[in-house]
Design an enzyme around this catalytic site. Structure first.
Site, PDB file in Angstrom:
ATOM      1  CE1 TYR A 441       4.220  20.288 -34.376  1.00  0.00           C
ATOM      2  CE2 TYR A 441       6.358  19.259 -34.595  1.00  0.00           C
ATOM      3  CZ  TYR A 441       4.987  19.187 -34.653  1.00  0.00           C
ATOM      4  OH  TYR A 441       4.390  17.999 -34.998  1.00  0.00           O
ATOM      5  CD  GLU A 442       5.620  24.224 -38.660  1.00  0.00           C
ATOM      6  OE1 GLU A 442       5.589  25.354 -39.166  1.00  0.00           O
ATOM      7  OE2 GLU A 442       6.481  23.382 -38.923  1.00  0.00           O
ATOM      8  N   GLY A 443       5.111  27.726 -34.612  1.00  0.00           N
ATOM      9  CA  GLY A 443       4.614  28.902 -33.900  1.00  0.00           C
ATOM     10  C   GLY A 443       3.949  28.475 -32.609  1.00  0.00           C
TER      11      GLY A 443
END
Length: 595
Positions: A441-443
């Site tokens: 997550y968050e890229g």
């Protein structure tokens, strides 16, 4: 389950001996600057809360199955409400938040350690606070004054929480495909209609209101990411006098059942003509949201560090107690039925790998956080600008490199437990499951690597990387004659030179008239790994230099762990460089039909 012990001695060593944080804070804040005594008091308090309050409910909450959803309402696991209350009553949610709106406004280079402790012991609960802090930062930087006054004071205390509502089913990382609509209303608000998935903390029972930052399109929006705007869309509208106003048309249609961080409510959200307010400028919502996303990416790096630290503590304690076999050159403890696991070189290799990466990561976060402090508070615009550029360059390294190593460390810890690490009674398997998400997550980390190379390195041709390497070489020139430090410098100096060469090579490959984008994509991940190892080698050289001439157990442990890093882990740097320089053809040469 073992009890977490906050690594306060290491934290204070970094602030006091490696980075001279007290002078750094005084230069930026003057008489209002915290002292090292303040820092230690904060760490003691947070350490107690982390080990005695937050850690126990992480395991019980996971065993309970995490959050539950019923008719649009979400319940967090038993004990989470009391743990959240301990954080809110102590002001921990707003530790680095603006004092203007009720935050404690501690420097990031102090607050990051309190955040690490929370990530280590209960990442699921920490997500509620991290999302709130990131959303508040975005509102403060880009929101109109009226929204700041209405929402930020209650978010700083944790009375209200925040979220980042980005992802849609058809548009995961590709935000250009967003469909959520925002229609202007006569009163200046907007009607928000659409659905979001994977919204952390989208609905829960810890706070009385939830403030969603929603990416959506105006009716005249151009296609792609250039047509995205950002809207503050709360669960309850704010009433200036009483706090809570009318219920907004924001609904939770379900939660995900996940591999780990089960106590964090990962929600499917529906906005049925909900009232929202623009944050930032029309069609520039993604730029505003990046304020929050960059904060969260540093936070995810801290999550990786925290997971690696907890995994190490569990594994080191287990290895000290567990007796299996004898030392290869004869019994160390002949009166016992077997020696401890610590007599086995392979077990020590795994423990030292965890420890060396964790301690370098903690130093790296300190260094990165000091750039954040300088970028925010330095009066000299040129110095502040350079700090901001360095922070921008290294944020992807923080997110991807640290989360990769955190998960690797947790898996190594599980390996040390053997079969006991595969069953839930040891607690280590939950740590492994919880740590895995940080790479996604968050890229996802591959995307983060492309962000580093494509958006942070290529635009200036690697100039900022060059400035970092200049700093490293300047440090090498000014170190002491201590033999341990000289060994570190002897490894660091050629690595910095090789990193400079790799940067030139990769930039050149990417500037080819054909397939330049593929060259960036092929080189990105190993390039990030290479830069991460150089940064960590720099941190180890600084730490080794800081204990020069000191005859304590702590100093000796630093020297020995630093030696392990340059002899056993820094060689990974050479492999990453070779991969980054190899070009795209070996990757793209195989036809798509062959997969």
């Amino acid at each position: 389950m073992y009890q977490y012990q906050a690594p306060i001695e290491d934290m204070m060593f970094l602030l006091r001996d490696v980075f001279d944080a007290e002078e750094h804070w005084a230069a930026l804040r003057g008489d209002e600057a915290p002292t090292l005594e303040d820092a230690e008091a904060i760490f003691d308090q947070m350490g107690s809360i982390a080990s005695e309050v937050l850690h126990p409910v992480s395991g019980t909450g996971d065993a309970e199955g995490g959050c539950t959803w019923e008719n649009g309402d979400v319940r967090t696991p038993k004990g989470y409400d009391a743990a959240w209350q301990a954080l809110t009553e102590g002001g921990w949610v707003g530790l680095s938040g603006s004092a203007e709106f009720g935050g404690m406004e501690m420097p990031k280079s102090l607050a990051c350690f309190a955040e690490e402790m929370q990530w280590a012991v209960n990442p699921a609960l920490r997500l509620y606070g991290a999302a709130t802090s990131g959303a508040a930062l975005c509102i403060e930087d880009h929101g109109p004054e009226e929204l700041k006054q209405l929402y930020l004071p209650r978010m700083m205390t944790g009375q209200w929480t925040g979220t980042m509502a980005l992802t849609e089913p058809q548009a995961g990382t590709d935000l250009g495909q967003l469909r959520t609509k925002a229609v202007p209303q006569d009163d200046g608000s907007y009607e928000i209609t659409g659905g979001k998935i994977y919204t952390s903390g989208g609905e829960h029972d810890l706070a009385e209101n939830i403030v969603h930052l929603v990416l959506a399109r105006l009716p005249d929006a151009p296609a792609g990411t250039r047509g995205i705007s950002l809207f503050l869309t709360p669960k309850f509208l704010a009433d200036g006098e009483d706090g809570l106003g009318a219920r907004n048309a924001v609904h939770c249609d379900g939660i995900e059942h996940k591999m780990g961080i089960r106590g964090s409510a990962t929600c499917t959200m529906r906005f049925d003509g909900a009232t929202g307010y623009m944050v930032g400028q029309p069609h520039r919502g993604l730029q505003a949201m990046f304020t929050m996303m960059n904060y969260e990416r540093i936070a995810v790096g801290l999550q990786g560090l925290g997971a690696g630290e907890l995994g190490y503590q569990y594994a080191a304690a287990h290895a000290s107690e567990r007796r299996q076999g004898r030392a290869l050159d004869g019994a160390v403890d002949p009166d016992a039925p077997a020696d401890t696991l610590l007599v086995h070189p392979d077990v020590r290799r795994m423990l030292l790998t965890q420890r060396a990466y964790n301690e370098a990561g903690r130093a790296f976060v300190t260094y990165l956080s000091m750039q954040a402090d300088t970028a925010k508070d330095e009066g000299d615009k040129n110095i502040a600008r350079k700090a901001h550029q360095l922070l921008s360059l290294l944020t992807p390294v923080s997110k991807a490199f640290m989360s990769d190593l955190g998960f690797e460390g947790c898996v190594a810890a599980q390996q040390i437990f053997g079969g006991a690490g595969y069953v839930d009674s040891s607690g280590i398997e939950q740590i492994v499951r919880d740590a895995r998400i940080a790479q996604i997550y968050e890229g996802a980390n591959g995307v983060i690597a492309m962000d580093l190379l494509g958006r942070r390195v290529m635009p200036d041709g690697g100039a900022m990387v060059g400035e970092l390497l200049d700093e490293i070489e300047s440090f090498c020139d000014g170190t002491s004659d201590d033999p341990w430090t000289k060994a570190q410098v002897a490894a660091l100096r050629p690595a910095a030179a090789r990193m400079r060469k790799v940067t030139r090579t990769v930039v050149s490959l990417a500037q080819q008239p054909f397939n330049g984008a593929d060259e960036i994509g092929a080189a990105a991940y190993p390039y990030l790994q290479a830069l991460g190892h150089v940064a960590y080698a720099y941190m180890w050289a600084r730490m080794t230099d800081a204990v020069s001439g000191k005859n304590t157990d702590f100093a000796e442990a630093k020297r020995q762990t630093g030696r392990f890093f340059i002899t056993h882990l820094l060689p990974r740097f050479d492999a990453a460089c070779a991969s980054a320089e190899a070009g795209a053809q070996p990757i793209m040469g195989l036809s798509a039909e062959a997969f």
